[in-house]
Every structure is written in C-alpha cells, then in structure tokens.
Design an enzyme around this catalytic site. Structure first.
Site, short mmCIF file in Angstrom:
data_model
loop_
_atom_site.label_atom_id
_atom_site.label_comp_id
_atom_site.label_asym_id
_atom_site.label_seq_id
_atom_site.Cartn_x
_atom_site.Cartn_y
_atom_site.Cartn_z
N SER A 75 0.79 -1.24 0.00
CA SER A 75 0.00 0.00 0.00
C SER A 75 0.82 1.29 0.00
CB SER A 75 -0.97 0.02 1.18
OG SER A 75 -0.27 0.06 2.41
N LYS A 80 -5.44 4.74 8.60
CA LYS A 80 -4.31 5.41 7.97
C LYS A 80 -4.47 6.92 7.99
CE LYS A 80 -2.90 1.51 5.15
NZ LYS A 80 -2.78 0.87 3.83
#
Length: 348
Positions: A242, A287
C-alpha cells in the site's frame, strides 16, 4: 443469612466469575489501529528511506509520509474478548473477523512471506512507475517468488523461474500473467513458457478454484527489473503493497529539481502499477488518523477509497484524489503553485 439470599449471592458470584473468565477468553477477531508513518524523503534509523546511486539527485523539503495499519491478534496470538470490546468502543480502530486478514487455508508464516513479496514488488513497481513518469527506459522480467504447498504449481514451477509467456502470449508483467490465468475456467490447463537457468521449458499446470471461485495455480510472482541506476528503499519491517504511491513520489522528488511538496507535510496511500495506476487499499480510516498524527494536512487518497474516506476523515485533513501517479504529481504542483485544479474526494 437466609437460604434464598445465600443462593442469590452464590449465583451472582458465579455470573461475575464466568464473566471475568469469559472476558479473557480468546476470540477470532483482529484489532486494526493507526500504525507508524515514515517520510519517504526522510530517514529511518539515520538512513535515507530512499537512496539513489548512479543518477543525479536533488534536495527535498517537507514530507511525503507513507502510512500503515498496525494489527493485534491473529491465529498465533488471538486477542481476548475484553480487548475486542475496547476496540469496538474506540472510533480510531476497527475490529474485524480474523479470516479477513488471515485466510483460513493459510498459516501466519505464509501471510508474512506474501507481505514481504508484496513489499518488494511494491518498491520495484514504484521505481518503475517513477521512471515511466520521467520517460527513463528500463528492462523487466516476471519470475516465480514461490509456490503454495499442495497447489498445482507446487513442484512444477520453481523459485526464480522466469516466465516469458503464458499460453503462447508474451508475459509483459505480473498483472498480465495473473490475468491470463484468471481468464481460464477451473480445471483448464495453463501453459507457462519459462527459462530455468539456461533451459527453456513449457510447463503445463492445471487450475483449481481459489477462495473466491477464481481459477488459480498457486504461484506467487514478482517482477525483476533491470533499472539503469540503483534505487534502494529502506522501511524496516513494514510489509504489504500500500505504500507504492508514496515511494514513487519520493523517488520522483529526489530525481527532479525543485520541491514536489512545496515544504508541506503530505501523507498518502495506494498501491501503484508500473504504468502509474493507483489502486485501493485497506484500513483507510486508521491510515488517515496516522497521517494526522504525523502532522500531515493533505492526504493523497486512491479514487476507489474516496467514498469511505470522506465518511471518516479527521478534522483538518484535506483529501486529494489520486487516480494515477501523474495526476498526483499534477495535484501537488497545483497545491504548491496555487494554479490548476486539485481533485477532491467526494462521497459515493
């Protein structure tokens, strides 16, 4: 004390005891929380996150933070019910069924191996995407990272085999090989043309149904690139794909004059394809919290995560939609200069 009162007292004690014992019993859930962040144009343990040798580099300012998700739990270290309950009450974390992180047919060690391969692929894809953006040529091959025990490819394909074609069609990249396998029906044979050392071979492998019904052969591949200069990425034990977008931006910033960030604290996430396409990721809510904790005010968000991100964005964090590496660079240019459009995330 009457017999009735004694009975009630004993019953209450037993309920409390069972409750306490139950609270510490393991449950098949995983707690996801904001993980550490790293500045891709900064340092980790006094070493640059991105080191480039054999090519001119330029000074950078500001930050391009990659963000991560930390997890607690899993088959080898299950959390207890009390920990899960605390997680459900905390808006900054998520509690998800264990099988969403650890597939039932895969052991934790295999998951770790896959994450390590994904991180290596992500770093190489990020470098390839950055070089494509700068129109710097390079060479690439698809190789076997490992095969899954008990799956059809086990024993037929071997580590470091180079896949040059699938069913007679050239293997352009890892995605092309994967798509070629998925185009078959379960039970079909797939013909891999490979080089093993100095030998060229055709290897026939049947497909079986995967967890979601898609055909697979049980091989994990990685791209092997031959870049015209050395790019080394150091992020410690961070795994998964990611951080690809932020690696690409960090490489671009170092290879080009001027400051891509304009001195700002930028964070972001997203997988990256060598062609520059930015893909979705998991744990977007955690996140974003990690990004805000790092001091970022702008968060580059994969287009497919925008609808979810809009619902959970922390106050003071601006979401910028990132469809491709090129569009992310254009957005950062617009933010730095005040000229041009900055694509925003919108609710779905």
């Amino acid at each position: 004390m009457s017999r009735r009162a004694l009975t009630l007292l004993l019953a209450g004690f037993l309920v409390l005891a069972f409750g306490v014992v139950g609270a510490f019993r393991p449950v098949p859930y995983v707690v996801l929380s904001p993980g550490p962040t790293e500045n891709t144009i900064g340092e980790v343990d006094k070493k640059p996150v991105i080191s480039i040798k054999g090519r001119q580099t330029y000074p950078t300012k500001g930050a391009l933070h990659l963000v991560t998700v930390a997890y607690q739990g899993g088959p080898a270290a299950q959390i207890d019910l009390l920990t899960a309950l605390r997680g459900w009450l905390d808006p900054t974390v998520a509690v998800v069924p264990q099988e969403t992180i650890f597939a039932p047919d895969r052991d934790p060690k295999q998951v770790e191996e896959e994450n390590a391969v994904e991180m290596t692929n992500s770093q190489d894809s990020a470098t390839a995407a950055a070089l494509n953006e700068l129109k710097i040529p390079y060479a690439m091959a698809v190789s076997v990272a490992y095969t899954e025990k008990g799956k059809p490819a086990d024993g037929k394909l071997k580590k470091d085999d180079e896949i040059i074609a699938v069913d007679g069609k050239a293997a352009k990249d890892v995605t092309a090989v994967s798509d070629a396998v998925k185009a078959h029906k379960t039970g079909d044979n797939v013909v891999f043309t490979i080089t093993r050392g100095k030998e060229k071979l055709d290897v026939t492998v049947p497909t079986v149904a995967g967890p979601k019904g898609q055909p697979l052969v049980g091989v994990t591949m990685q791209a092997k690139y031959k870049f015209p200069f050395e790019v080394d990425i150091n992020v410690g034990d961070v795994g998964g794909p990611s951080a690809g977008l932020m690696f690409s931006l960090g490489i671009l910033d170092k290879l080009t004059p001027g400051e891509l960030t304009g001195g700002k604290q930028i964070a972001g996430t997203g997988t990256i394809e060598p062609g520059g396409t930015v893909g979705p990721i998991g744990g977007i809510a955690q996140k974003m919290v990690g990004a805000q904790d790092s001091g970022a005010t702008i968060f580059l968000t994969p287009a497919d995560n925008c609808a979810e991100a809009v619902k959970a964005v922390p106050d003071g964090l601006r979401l910028v939609r990132a469809d491709t590496l090129h569009s992310a660079v254009q957005a950062l240019d617009a933010l730095r200069t005040g000229k041009g459009d900055v694509p925003a995330c919108e609710a779905g």
